[in-house]
Design an enzyme around this catalytic site. Structure first.
Site, PDB file in Angstrom:
ATOM      1  N   ASP A 119       0.870  -1.158   0.000  1.00  0.00           N
ATOM      2  CA  ASP A 119       0.000   0.000   0.000  1.00  0.00           C
ATOM      3  C   ASP A 119       0.918   1.222   0.000  1.00  0.00           C
ATOM      4  O   ASP A 119       2.082   1.127   0.421  1.00  0.00           O
ATOM      5  CB  ASP A 119      -0.870  -0.025   1.258  1.00  0.00           C
ATOM      6  CG  ASP A 119      -1.653   1.252   1.445  1.00  0.00           C
ATOM      7  OD1 ASP A 119      -2.395   1.638   0.529  1.00  0.00           O
ATOM      8  OD2 ASP A 119      -1.493   1.883   2.502  1.00  0.00           O
ATOM      9  N   ASP A 172       0.199   5.062   1.023  1.00  0.00           N
ATOM     10  CA  ASP A 172       0.141   5.967   2.180  1.00  0.00           C
ATOM     11  C   ASP A 172       0.154   5.177   3.483  1.00  0.00           C
ATOM     12  O   ASP A 172      -0.721   4.339   3.727  1.00  0.00           O
ATOM     13  CB  ASP A 172      -1.132   6.810   2.122  1.00  0.00           C
ATOM     14  CG  ASP A 172      -1.222   7.669   0.876  1.00  0.00           C
ATOM     15  OD1 ASP A 172      -1.161   8.892   1.004  1.00  0.00           O
ATOM     16  OD2 ASP A 172      -1.347   7.100  -0.230  1.00  0.00           O
ATOM     17  N   ASP A 221      -1.348  -0.924   5.914  1.00  0.00           N
ATOM     18  CA  ASP A 221      -1.581  -0.357   7.240  1.00  0.00           C
ATOM     19  C   ASP A 221      -3.068  -0.143   7.509  1.00  0.00           C
ATOM     20  O   ASP A 221      -3.433   0.612   8.423  1.00  0.00           O
ATOM     21  CB  ASP A 221      -0.849   0.982   7.395  1.00  0.00           C
ATOM     22  CG  ASP A 221      -1.507   2.109   6.613  1.00  0.00           C
ATOM     23  OD1 ASP A 221      -1.925   1.858   5.463  1.00  0.00           O
ATOM     24  OD2 ASP A 221      -1.609   3.231   7.144  1.00  0.00           O
TER      25      ASP A 221
END
Length: 223
Positions: free
Chosen positions: A9, A11, A168
């Site tokens: 991922d 960000d 995250d």
């Protein structure tokens, strides 16, 4: 199956993009005669996108008059300043170098629109190293749907079982699991204090990018 690729991922996993978001929010507030926003509060809602950051920074609801103008101004400013303070997380460059030395492919699957994600990758010198970049522009359904992960694996020419997806957010883990990849949740990203990556059902949870070295060592030898 032996690991062949790692997908990240963007960000909060590969890159700490919050400093650019925060700088834009502070500039917008300063121009309106407002004091600086709480940076920590902004970081906690980065995963919710521009809408969530505007709500947190200006205490307005999406239905409020003026909300959409604030959101569009934020996005216009971000288009021009999306890679000023953004950097890979500490240890991430070392991890990417490890992957490349091991001849593993790596890439990015993100819910960030291509118009932001692509220039960020280019300006940080990552575009030519990344084997794939999948954004919402490329699919009908974004994460947590498995479609972005399925497309990434297809473009890499790999079975999902040979791919590790690192994220995250619960949506990352749900997308990876539904697509059939292995998954790793990170605790260092933009995670709400009431959330717990250990409860997302990931195959492994790590505190730091370099903690993934152990995961990779085990996967490469199929231990």
């Amino acid at each position: 199956m032996t690991l062949r690729a790692v997908l990240f991922d963007m960000d909060g996993t590969l890159l700490d993009t919050a400093p650019d978001f925060i700088a834009i929010i502070q500039a917008m507030r300063a121009e309106r005669g407002l004091p600086p926003a709480d940076e920590h509060a902004i970081r906690q809602v980065v995963s919710g996108g521009a809408r969530a950051m505007i709500v947190a920074a200006f205490a307005v609801e999406p239905s409020s008059a003026g909300f959409e103008a604030l959101r569009l101004e934020f996005l216009d400013r971000y288009q021009e300043h999306c890679a000023v303070f953004t950097r890979p997380y500490e240890g991430m460059q070392e991890l990417l170098a490890d992957l490349e030395r091991a001849r593993l492919q790596w890439g990015v699957v993100t819910n960030k629109p291509l118009r932001f994600a692509e220039p960020i990758m280019q300006r940080l010198g990552l575009a030519e190293r990344s084997a794939v970049l999948i954004c919402p522009d490329h699919v009908k359904n974004s994460k947590p749907d498995p479609e972005p992960m399925v497309l990434a694996c297809s473009q890499l020419g790999l079975a999902p079982a040979s791919v590790l997806f690192v994220g995250d957010d619960l949506r990352d883990i749900e997308s990876g699991r539904a697509a059939g990849t292995r998954t790793a949740a990170v605790r260092y990203g933009y995670i709400h204090p009431d959330d717990n990556p250990g409860h997302w059902g990931a195959d492994v949870v790590v505190d730091h990018p370099l903690d993934l070295r152990r995961v990779l060592d085990q996967a490469l030898c199929s231990c």
